[in-house]
Design a protein around this motif. Structure first.
Motif, PDB file in Angstrom:
ATOM      1  N   ASN A 207      33.112  27.838   2.624  1.00 41.60           N
ATOM      2  CA  ASN A 207      34.263  28.750   2.640  1.00 41.60           C
ATOM      3  C   ASN A 207      35.406  28.047   1.914  1.00 41.60           C
ATOM      4  O   ASN A 207      35.719  26.907   2.235  1.00 41.60           O
ATOM      5  CB  ASN A 207      34.683  29.089   4.077  1.00 41.60           C
ATOM      6  CG  ASN A 207      33.467  29.434   4.924  1.00 41.60           C
ATOM      7  OD1 ASN A 207      33.079  28.663   5.782  1.00 41.60           O
ATOM      8  ND2 ASN A 207      32.837  30.574   4.640  1.00 41.60           N
TER       9      ASN A 207
ATOM     10  N   HIS B 206      33.973  21.504   0.983  1.00 39.08           N
ATOM     11  CA  HIS B 206      33.532  22.017   2.284  1.00 39.08           C
ATOM     12  C   HIS B 206      32.510  20.989   2.800  1.00 39.08           C
ATOM     13  O   HIS B 206      31.358  20.988   2.366  1.00 39.08           O
ATOM     14  CB  HIS B 206      32.888  23.388   2.116  1.00 39.08           C
ATOM     15  CG  HIS B 206      32.435  23.995   3.402  1.00 39.08           C
ATOM     16  ND1 HIS B 206      32.924  25.194   3.865  1.00 39.08           N
ATOM     17  CD2 HIS B 206      31.538  23.587   4.343  1.00 39.08           C
ATOM     18  CE1 HIS B 206      32.343  25.483   5.022  1.00 39.08           C
ATOM     19  NE2 HIS B 206      31.498  24.515   5.318  1.00 39.08           N
TER      20      HIS B 206
ATOM     21  N   ARG C 213      36.718  27.564   8.501  1.00 41.32           N
ATOM     22  CA  ARG C 213      35.512  26.744   8.415  1.00 41.32           C
ATOM     23  C   ARG C 213      35.072  26.314   9.812  1.00 41.32           C
ATOM     24  O   ARG C 213      35.899  26.169  10.709  1.00 41.32           O
ATOM     25  CB  ARG C 213      35.780  25.505   7.567  1.00 41.32           C
ATOM     26  CG  ARG C 213      35.945  25.837   6.081  1.00 41.32           C
ATOM     27  CD  ARG C 213      36.268  24.621   5.254  1.00 41.32           C
ATOM     28  NE  ARG C 213      36.413  24.968   3.837  1.00 41.32           N
ATOM     29  CZ  ARG C 213      36.999  24.197   2.946  1.00 41.32           C
ATOM     30  NH1 ARG C 213      37.505  23.030   3.318  1.00 41.32           N
ATOM     31  NH2 ARG C 213      37.084  24.577   1.681  1.00 41.32           N
TER      32      ARG C 213
ATOM     33  N   ARG D 150      45.532  27.051  -2.984  1.00 41.86           N
ATOM     34  CA  ARG D 150      46.112  27.962  -1.972  1.00 41.86           C
ATOM     35  C   ARG D 150      47.635  27.841  -1.963  1.00 41.86           C
ATOM     36  O   ARG D 150      48.284  28.101  -0.961  1.00 41.86           O
ATOM     37  CB  ARG D 150      45.553  27.617  -0.586  1.00 41.86           C
ATOM     38  CG  ARG D 150      44.049  27.664  -0.501  1.00 41.86           C
ATOM     39  CD  ARG D 150      43.516  27.490   0.901  1.00 41.86           C
ATOM     40  NE  ARG D 150      42.121  27.112   0.873  1.00 41.86           N
ATOM     41  CZ  ARG D 150      41.702  25.866   0.949  1.00 41.86           C
ATOM     42  NH1 ARG D 150      42.572  24.875   1.120  1.00 41.86           N
ATOM     43  NH2 ARG D 150      40.418  25.584   0.886  1.00 41.86           N
TER      44      ARG D 150
ATOM     45  N   TRP E 111      35.733  32.650  -3.205  1.00 42.76           N
ATOM     46  CA  TRP E 111      35.858  32.968  -1.780  1.00 42.76           C
ATOM     47  C   TRP E 111      34.866  32.141  -0.964  1.00 42.76           C
ATOM     48  O   TRP E 111      35.267  31.311  -0.156  1.00 42.76           O
ATOM     49  CB  TRP E 111      35.597  34.460  -1.535  1.00 42.76           C
ATOM     50  CG  TRP E 111      36.656  35.370  -2.128  1.00 42.76           C
ATOM     51  CD1 TRP E 111      36.520  36.198  -3.170  1.00 42.76           C
ATOM     52  CD2 TRP E 111      38.002  35.513  -1.669  1.00 42.76           C
ATOM     53  NE1 TRP E 111      37.697  36.878  -3.427  1.00 42.76           N
ATOM     54  CE2 TRP E 111      38.633  36.476  -2.503  1.00 42.76           C
ATOM     55  CE3 TRP E 111      38.756  34.934  -0.622  1.00 42.76           C
ATOM     56  CZ2 TRP E 111      39.963  36.866  -2.356  1.00 42.76           C
ATOM     57  CZ3 TRP E 111      40.071  35.333  -0.461  1.00 42.76           C
ATOM     58  CH2 TRP E 111      40.667  36.285  -1.319  1.00 42.76           C
ATOM     59  N   ASN E 112      33.571  32.361  -1.219  1.00 48.22           N
ATOM     60  CA  ASN E 112      32.558  31.696  -0.390  1.00 48.22           C
ATOM     61  C   ASN E 112      31.359  31.303  -1.235  1.00 48.22           C
ATOM     62  O   ASN E 112      31.156  31.816  -2.344  1.00 48.22           O
ATOM     63  CB  ASN E 112      32.051  32.624   0.723  1.00 48.22           C
ATOM     64  CG  ASN E 112      33.184  33.103   1.612  1.00 48.22           C
ATOM     65  OD1 ASN E 112      33.828  32.295   2.261  1.00 48.22           O
ATOM     66  ND2 ASN E 112      33.431  34.408   1.609  1.00 48.22           N
TER      67      ASN E 112
ATOM     68  N   ASN F 297      38.319  30.083  -0.312  1.00 48.81           N
ATOM     69  CA  ASN F 297      39.573  30.804  -0.571  1.00 48.81           C
ATOM     70  C   ASN F 297      40.437  29.989  -1.538  1.00 48.81           C
ATOM     71  O   ASN F 297      41.585  29.631  -1.243  1.00 48.81           O
ATOM     72  CB  ASN F 297      40.351  31.052   0.732  1.00 48.81           C
ATOM     73  CG  ASN F 297      39.551  31.935   1.667  1.00 48.81           C
ATOM     74  OD1 ASN F 297      38.388  32.237   1.404  1.00 48.81           O
ATOM     75  ND2 ASN F 297      40.171  32.351   2.764  1.00 48.81           N
TER      76      ASN F 297
ATOM     77  N   LYS G  37      44.081  29.940   4.576  1.00 53.78           N
ATOM     78  CA  LYS G  37      43.093  28.863   4.721  1.00 53.78           C
ATOM     79  C   LYS G  37      41.765  29.450   5.162  1.00 53.78           C
ATOM     80  O   LYS G  37      41.723  30.402   5.921  1.00 53.78           O
ATOM     81  CB  LYS G  37      43.567  27.857   5.765  1.00 53.78           C
ATOM     82  CG  LYS G  37      44.466  26.792   5.200  1.00 53.78           C
ATOM     83  CD  LYS G  37      44.564  25.615   6.155  1.00 53.78           C
ATOM     84  CE  LYS G  37      45.174  24.412   5.477  1.00 53.78           C
ATOM     85  NZ  LYS G  37      45.112  23.227   6.325  1.00 53.78           N
ATOM     86  N   PRO G  38      40.656  28.864   4.678  1.00 56.01           N
ATOM     87  CA  PRO G  38      39.346  29.391   5.079  1.00 56.01           C
ATOM     88  C   PRO G  38      39.052  29.044   6.537  1.00 56.01           C
ATOM     89  O   PRO G  38      39.512  28.009   7.041  1.00 56.01           O
ATOM     90  CB  PRO G  38      38.374  28.691   4.136  1.00 56.01           C
ATOM     91  CG  PRO G  38      39.048  27.431   3.746  1.00 56.01           C
ATOM     92  CD  PRO G  38      40.517  27.715   3.756  1.00 56.01           C
TER      93      PRO G  38
END
Length: 1624
Positions: free
Chosen positions: A1419, A1410, A1570, A1559, A1370-1371, A1421, A1567-1568
């Protein structure tokens, strides 16, 4: 007190013969032995380094082997097995270093870097219980970086197996139990876990007395040209320790080199390597050669106690011994110079010191130079005097008996006329310069010449005059010394370090007093007063030692080690006295004394030498033939009796042997010469006592008439005593088989003084009963009668095998001392007539039988032989003039009956290429015997038709004196010929003596009663427990999930007796409860030195039994109901008719197989052979496995007795060529089948009608119980009403309960074989005696005339269950910022997360990146999906893959389920940067933190203390886990946190609800969210500029724009000002 104690001591022993003196002095064995070192590298943990690819290098001596490489992990799992085979002498073997190194793997771009190493010598492993370390963690350290701490841990098994060693390895079920690293370190007991670095300084000062190491031809040429005389040796010293090597400089041309250099080793302390090897070598252009070798045992120069001391030595001289000193180009005894075997000559002495300094690794250290300060060494030499007198020289080998013989005695180089003189050229130069005084001092200290001090009062006479030997008999000669005894004397100069030798002598004497055998201990429990004397005696000696040892404490030349050793010894003595005086039991006192004895023997060995050993050489034709070596401490004189050497001033029998390897094996068994020798060594100034120990009645004859102070060169005896020796040779047993028939034709030759006599030859026996008296008349012994009575000369008895062609072959030798009767003593009790005693016979180092005899030496008085006890004449006319052993000496006889059960013969081999067809067994004991019925056709039925026969014989009352019983098998051929097939000697009949049952005990005729407990009690309890534990182990309660393997693994974990760690036979006495197996031997026995096994001589087996009892037998037994007089004592045994049997062999798995392929693996499969039936499971071979799980059952039909030997073999499958045998095991099924232990089918603990635990036996428990009761003549069984529990088939459960406790039934009870798995060693005939692996299996047997058994249990290997692990990242948070932003220079990271399941690095998966994280937050996901196959019971993932593109088929690996997650910083123009990682064991990992704040390093550091969860039980887990890495100081640091969700689903569930990677569809993740800043600048330049401009320089641009506007306005203002004001 003393005399009484020794009298008791003398009368206790049953065995007297002492070890062969030819071999007793051997320091080390130089013959090669087979050893196998097996090392399993299981895994490594906590390796220091970032994202490494570790490989473990296993090194033993010079052999290296590597594990496979594991990618990107600091805790790799290997479970790889390595075997090293060696065939070297034991000392070389035990000095080899085992080294485990972890290397950060090399590839094309980088070379391998060492992470850390661990070192230990093989001897340390061999000294462990079972010669092994099992599942222990080795601590890695880096010798080049001693300031750093532990570099990681490697978990391994190490075992050293010698020939015949049986290692009991614990069952390898789960490797998860030993996670406690600190509690399972790979260290011997007593070694601290935290070892410190230390520096070992070995200081080399100087050497002297070196031999010539070059021919003198070149030296003479040089002398002719240059006029310079050079020493013919270029020495240097090489030191080896713990796998490291160092050496000094070379001193050119010097017999007395001076170095004053030191060699420094850096090693952890205490070291796991015991010995430092110091070797003087001769530097040569072609090949450097060892001059002499000395080993320094660190245990002897240190003490690890509370008041102990670090290793320290010297400065002290060490003496080096090796081959003879004359130089030859090819020295046949060069091994001796390398420290292998006992040195036969003095080579040199070296002044050396050792010191150890513990390093403080925190402070910076400067490496010391290799030069060393010259320490003060006492140069004051004392003049020593050595005197020797040869009273007798007999048993001279006939090969050298035709030339004159002389004897030479040397001490150091003194007395050595042939090759001892090597006067240093430096001394001669000084002489030319006129430095007379200095030259004299040099000589006194260092000279090797006898004539060094020519003005002194005596010159040395070191050899006896040559003399021609006389013939004793056909084997030996003797020198005619008669009343003239030649003497030798030598003066020599040594530093006076007698105190060291005195202390050793005192400790030796205390140890000799304590050296009591267990028989003596038993006697002492009966006699408490003896024990009191013993304690007083011991305390007296200890206090005496303390008093004497303190005398010369401050003497010059005392080293630190001398002082520390003295303190250690005194502390040890004081401690012993305190414990002995305490009110302990007698048993405790004796146990303490025995422990102290071992410690004393260890302390008595002085590591700092002083006076070299004395060598006695027999010379013939100026050549050295044979030698004896006598430690100087044994003959050293002291005015204090306790300090005097044990042989000083005493006449001692010395046996000369051949030097070096000639002295081993058959050549060395012949005595080269036996000397009666008197030696005395002491200071020249105290030599007035040197003749006091000689037998009295001699006159001294000196070399010159003028020399009154000179020692004698000859002693002439005018006093002699005449004796008669009577040797009562009764019998011998268990002699060596010297003929090809497996028997011998033995006779004994008795030597006493210069006479010898022989017994008669008895044909074809290993247990001859000679019953013969040998009389030696007119034995002349010189000296006073009383002296001879206290210490009579030794008798030598040699045994030979008479051959029709060629000379008799040596069988063995023993030694005895006669009991002496003086002329004025009566011939009567208690001393006369003497009792027969057993004497151990030795053949080299091995025991070769026992002699039962008695020896008496009777003094002949004035009346001549008429005064002696009368001799009976020959009683047996057939034997001729042979005197029998007299009645008073021969044992008292009783009449015995021996019953013989003739069952059958098995596995008879061909004799003279012809098969055995009509064999017969002949039994013989003490001249009487019986023959079996003839087997008419051995092939059709090898059993006997008549089962029991008997014979009566007169045997001694004393069981210890019973003669052996001989079993011989002959084949009856055509024309009345009989050919011996093989024979067996039952050396002791005690096991077969019948003892009637004790009817006085309770319940003799009735059995006990048993009540039934609820058989489902345990299961109920289990279920209750499981309810409390919540959801734990729910699936285990489900019957459908359980299988045979569940039971197997449960048995291993609970360590029940169901899985035997060895063969079933060893648990049940080879199943010889009534049917014994006697191996039949034929062929010449192999010698211990040649490593031949008796197994090669086995030509078959006789099955039967013996029963022996005094007649007449009591009437009660014969009156019993159903007594069959034809069967005698063998009532109620089954008949031996052929029987058809179904044999079902279950093979579970093999462990630790010996690698058979080049890649260090094997492709094993099973072959079962029984009679002519053979089952090969070749198509189901298991690829590249050393621990294969077979899980198979095989059914074979067989007929006993023809097919009764089952062979289970494991072969290695090969694509090309024949398959190789890895190992095999043989099982005698017949003994199992007929045994009362009921080994046909194991009795289960529960009775089940269905399921994995189904009852396997066709007979139900009640039927088995009824049968056992009938056979045991027990009334029953009777079943009473059931208890409270209502269970179906209660009778079966009750019967089974009784069967499981059958051993508790009186008279007939015994432990019945339970349901089991046995572990059998696999052996290979090419590598005899060394295990090649172990096989877990069991055998069921079902008679074909009974109901057929059910189908075989399914034990096929468990199929792994398919799972899918879904990990959602997740993060991340708090990830360290590694990069500086382009243009702006801000700290940032481009974060992504990588993950994989352990062992599947090629399936690693990465999240997207990221970009541009400024806070360490990321982030994602993102979903990882890892499908895998898993074995639940073993907790292992199964991976099948090809090792390389050239592999024929896939290899299966089992690895623990571990999920690895790493965080990385993405770089585009360089390699990505590793930031941190976490590894989670899916079976036990810490629960994730709920928030990022709660996530910290303690989750990793205190992993052992935190509660853990298993993904296989929890199925779904979400939380925060820390990423960790090591900083520059190897400290663990937090480098980030990850929020992840783990979800485990089965393959079926995964199919029903599939998910996408990342994903993607199906079940996509959103989608994260960000920040806007996460982009890549060169892909979106406008966005990058906008971000750069807007975010960083917004105010700056506004300010610049405002400033520009202001400037423009000012400019415009100036420009638009009116110009009129400017004009005039």
């Amino acid at each position: 007190k003393q005399h009484f104690f020794i009298l008791v001591y003398e009368n206790i022993f049953v065995f007297r013969g002492k070890r062969d003196p030819l071999y007793s002095g051997a320091v080390t064995r130089s013959d090669n032995l087979s050893h196998q070192i097996s090392i399993t590298v299981i895994e490594a943990r906590q390796l220091i380094g970032l994202n490494m690819d570790p490989v473990v290098c296993v090194e033993v001596g010079d052999d290296k082997k590597y594990t496979s490489m594991k990618e990107s992990t600091n805790c790799p799992y290997y479970n790889e097995y390595f075997v090293f085979d060696f065939h070297v002498p034991p000392d070389v073997m035990f000095d080899k270093i085992i080294k485990l190194s972890v290397i950060h793997s090399k590839n094309l771009l980088r070379s391998g870097t060492l992470v850390g190493t661990f070192k230990m010598d093989v001897g340390t492993v061999y000294s462990q219980p079972e010669h092994q370390f099992y599942h222990k963690w080795a601590i890695l350290s880096d010798p080049d970086d001693i300031t750093a701490g532990c570099k990681g841990y490697v978990k391994c098994d190490i075992a050293v197996v010698g020939k015949g060693d049986n290692i009991k390895t614990p069952h390898k079920a789960n490797e998860t139990d030993e996670d406690d690293i600190e509690g399972n370190l790979l260290l011997p007991e007593g070694i601290p876990a935290e070892r410190q670095w230390a520096r070992f300084y070995v200081k080399i000062h100087r050497a002297e007395g070196l031999p010539k190491m070059n021919t003198s031809i070149m030296a003479n040429v040089k002398k002719a040209f240059i006029g310079e005389n050079r020493d013919l040796v270029d020495p240097y010293v090489q030191v080896q320790f713990s796998g490291q090597k160092g050496k000094t400089s070379v001193q050119k041309s010097s017999y007395e080199p001076i170095w004053n250099e030191q060699v420094i080793f850096t090693e952890l302390f205490p070291p796991l390597c015991k010995r430092i090897k110091v070797q003087i070598r001769d530097s040569d252009k072609v090949n450097d050669v060892a001059i002499g070798t000395h080993f320094i045992d660190l245990r002897k120069i240190s003490n690890d106690g509370d008041k102990g001391f670090l290793p320290t030595l010297g400065p002290a001289w060490v003496n080096m011994y090796g081959s003879t000193r004359q130089y030859t180009l090819m020295d046949e005894h060069q091994d001796l110079n390398d420290g292998l075997g006992e040195g036969v000559s003095f080579r040199a002495r070296l002044l050396i010191s050792v010191a150890v300094e513990i390093l403080d690794t925190t402070s910076p250290e400067i490496i010391c130079s290799t030069d060393v300060q010259v320490e003060p060494v006492s140069n004051i030499s004392e003049e020593f005097f050595l005197f020797g007198s040869f009273l007798e020289a007999t048993m001279i080998d006939r090969k050298i008996g035709d030339k004159p013989i002389s004897f030479e005695i040397t001490i150091g180089n003194y007395g050595n006329h042939i090759d001892g003189v090597s006067k240093s050229s430096s001394v001669k130069k000084k002489k030319k310069e006129g430095e007379d005084q200095e030259e004299e001092n040099e000589l006194i200290q260092n000279s090797s010449e006898d004539e060094a001090d020519e003005d002194a009062d005596l010159t040395s006479v070191s050899s006896t005059p040559p003399m021609k030997p006389f013939i004793t008999d056909r084997n030996y000669f003797h020198l005619p010394y008669f009343e003239k005894k030649p003497c030798v004397y030598i003066k020599s100069w040594w530093q006076d370090q007698r105190r060291r030798l005195y202390n050793s002598n005192m400790m030796d004497k205390i140890a000799d007093k304590l050296n009591l055998t267990p028989i003596c201990y038993e006697y002492m429990f009966l006699c408490v007063c003896v024990c009191v004397f013993f304690v007083l005696f011991f305390c007296f000696w200890c206090s005496r030692y303390v008093t004497l040892a303190n005398k010369d404490v401050n003497l010059a030349g005392r080293t630190k080690l001398d002082r520390e050793r003295l303190k250690s010894c005194m502390r040890e003595m004081a401690k012993q006295i305190r414990t002995q005086v305490k009110k302990n039991t007698v048993k405790e006192k004796l146990k303490l004394a025995q422990n102290f004895l071992q410690r004393l023997r260890f302390l008595a060995d002085e590591p700092q030498h002083s006076i070299p050993d004395v060598f006695i050489w027999m010379m013939s034709n100026n050549k050295r033939i044979a030698y004896a070596r006598i430690p100087s401490k044994d003959i050293l004189y002291s005015v204090v009796d306790e300090e005097t050497g044990k042989d000083c001033g005493k006449v001692k029998a010395v046996f000369l042997k051949l030097p070096g390897k000639k002295g081993f094996g058959p050549a060395g068994w012949t005595v080269q010469a036996k000397l009666e020798l008197y030696l005395w060594l002491g200071l020249n100034k105290s030599r007035k006592n040197f003749l006091h120990g000689l037998p009295n009645g001699f006159e001294e004859i000196r070399a010159t008439k003028m020399g009154h102070g000179l020692p004698p060169v000859t002693l002439v005896y005018d006093m002699k005593q005449v004796f008669q020796l009577r040797a009562h040779m009764y019998q011998a047993r268990s002699l060596f088989a010297a003929d090809s028939s497996g028997l011998s034709d033995p006779f004994a030759r008795v030597f006493f003084s210069s006479q010898s006599q022989v017994t008669e030859v008895l044909n074809e026996t290993l247990c001859p009963t000679w019953d013969q008296l040998l009389v030696f008349d007119d034995v002349e012994l010189f000296g006073e009668a009383t002296e001879l009575r206290d210490d009579p000369p030794i008798i030598v008895v040699e045994f030979y095998d008479q051959d029709t062609v060629g000379k008799a072959e040596f069988i063995g030798r023993t030694f005895a001392k006669p009991i002496i009767k003086m002329r004025d003593e009566p011939y009567g009790p208690p001393r006369f007539p003497p009792q027969l005693e057993y004497y151990q016979i030795y053949r080299g180092n091995s025991i070769a039988g026992e002699l039962l005899a008695a020896f008496e030496l009777l003094q002949v008085g004035q009346g001549g032989r008429a005064d002696l006890p009368p001799l009976e004449g020959p009683t047996d006319s057939e034997r001729g003039p042979i005197l029998p052993v007299p009645l008073g000496i021969r044992p008292v006889l009783s009449r015995y009956r021996i019953e013989v059960l003739f069952w059958g013969l098995r596995d008879l081999k061909r004799i003279n290429l012809a098969q055995v067809d009509r064999p017969r067994v002949d039994i013989e004991c003490a001249g009487r015997g019986v023959q079996s019925a003839l087997i008419q056709n051995y092939k059709k039925n090898p059993n006997f038709s008549t089962l029991v026969k008997w014979f009566e014989v007169d045997l001694p009352e004393n069981e210890l004196l019973h003669p052996p019983l001989n079993i011989r098998v002959v084949d009856c051929r055509a024309f009345g010929r009989y050919i011996l097939v093989g024979s067996h000697a039952v050396s002791t009949l005690r096991h077969f003596i019948y003892s009637p049952p004790d009817k006085s005990c309770n319940n003799w005729a009735t059995a006990g009663t048993y009540s039934l407990k609820d058989p489902y009690d345990k299961e109920k309890k289990k279920k209750k427990k499981k309810k409390k534990g919540g959801a734990e182990e729910e699936e285990e309660t489900d019957e459908r999930v359980l299988d045979w393997w569940s039971k197997y693994f449960a048995s291993i974990e609970t360590l029940k007796e169901v899985v035997y760690n060895r063969e079933l036979e060893s648990e049940y006495g080879n199943f010889e409860d009534w049917l014994h197996t006697f191996n039949l031997y034929r062929g010449k026995a192999g010698d211990d030195d040649e490593h031949a096994l008796d197994d090669d001589r086995i030509v078959g087996r006789f099955k039967g039994s013996l029963c022996m009892y005094k007649v007449p037998l009591s009437q009660e037994i014969t009156r019993e109901a159903g007594y069959d007089p034809n069967m005698g004592m063998f009532q109620s045994i089954p008949h031996n008719d052929p029987i058809h049997v179904l044999v079902r062999v279950y093979v579970v798995r093999a462990t630790d197989l010996h690698p058979a392929d080049i890649n260090g693996k094997a492709d094993p499969y099973v072959v079962i052979k029984l009679g002519k039936s053979e089952v090969k499971d070749k198509e189901n071979y298991i690829s590249k496995q050393l621990n294969p799980v077979f899980g198979k059952s095989f059914d074979i039909e067989a007929t006993f007795p023809m097919e009764s030997m089952l062979t289970v073999s494991v072969y290695d499958w090969d694509l090309v060529g024949t398959d190789d045998l890895i190992g095999e095991t043989k099982i005698d099924l017949e003994n199992r089948f007929y045994s009362k232990f009921r080994a046909t089918c194991g009795i289960a603990s529960n009775y089940s009608m269905h399921g994995y635990n189904i009852w396997r036996d066709p007979m139900k428990p009640s039927q088995i119980l009824a049968k056992l009761c009938k056979e045991g003549k027990i009334d029953g069984p009777h079943y009473g009403p059931g208890g409270k529990v209502k269970v179906k088939q209660t009778e079966e459960h009750l019967a089974l309960s009784v069967l499981n406790h059958w051993e508790e039934i009186p008279r007939v009870g015994c432990k019945l074989v339970p349901e089991h798995v046995e572990t059998r060693p696999l052996l290979n005939p090419d590598k005899p005696g060394i295990e090649q692996g172990r096989l877990e299996m069991w055998v069921d047997m079902f008679p074909m005339d009974m109901p057929a058994p059910g189908p075989a249990i399914d034990i096929s290997p468990r199929k792994p269950k398919s799972f899918e692990l879904r990990v959602i990242i997740w993060n991340t948070d708090d990830v360290i910022l590694e990069d500086d932003a382009f243009l702006t220079g801000e700290k940032m990271s481009d974060i992504y997360v990588r993950g994989w399941l352990k062992g599947q690095q090629e399936d690693k998966q990465d999240t997207d990146v990221h970009y541009h994280s400024l806070t360490g937050e990321g982030n994602f996901n993102w979903r990882f999906v890892f499908p895998f196959d898993y074995l639940v019971a073993e907790e292992k993932i199964i991976i099948s893959k090809k090792e390389s593109m050239f592999s024929w088929d896939e290899t299966e690996y089992k690895i623990p389920p571990r999920l690895t997650m790493q965080v990385w910083d993405a770089d585009h123009f360089s390699a990505d940067d590793f930031l941190g990682a976490i590894e989670l064991d899916l079976n036990r990992f810490p629960r994730g933190a709920k928030t990022a704040k709660q996530c910290n390093l303690d989750m990793i550091r205190n992993e052992q203390e935190l509660p853990t969860i298993s993904i296989f039980k929890q199925k779904r887990v979400k939380g925060w886990w820390p990423f960790v890495a090591r900083d520059e100081n190897d400290e663990m640091e937090l480098t980030g946190k990850v929020e992840a969700e783990l979800h485990l689903v089965t393959a079926e569930e995964a199919e029903k609800s599939p998910v996408g990677l990342g994903r993607n569809e199906p079940d996509p993740l959103e989608k994260p969210n960000r920040p806007d800043t996460t982009f890549l600048w060169f892909l979106s330049p406008l966005k990058a500029i906008r971000y750069l401009v807007c975010n960083r320089y917004k105010w700056l641009i506004i300010k610049i724009v405002l400033a520009l506007l202001l400037l423009i306005m000012i400019g415009l203002f100036l420009y638009s000002m009116p110009a009129s004001g400017l004009h005039p």
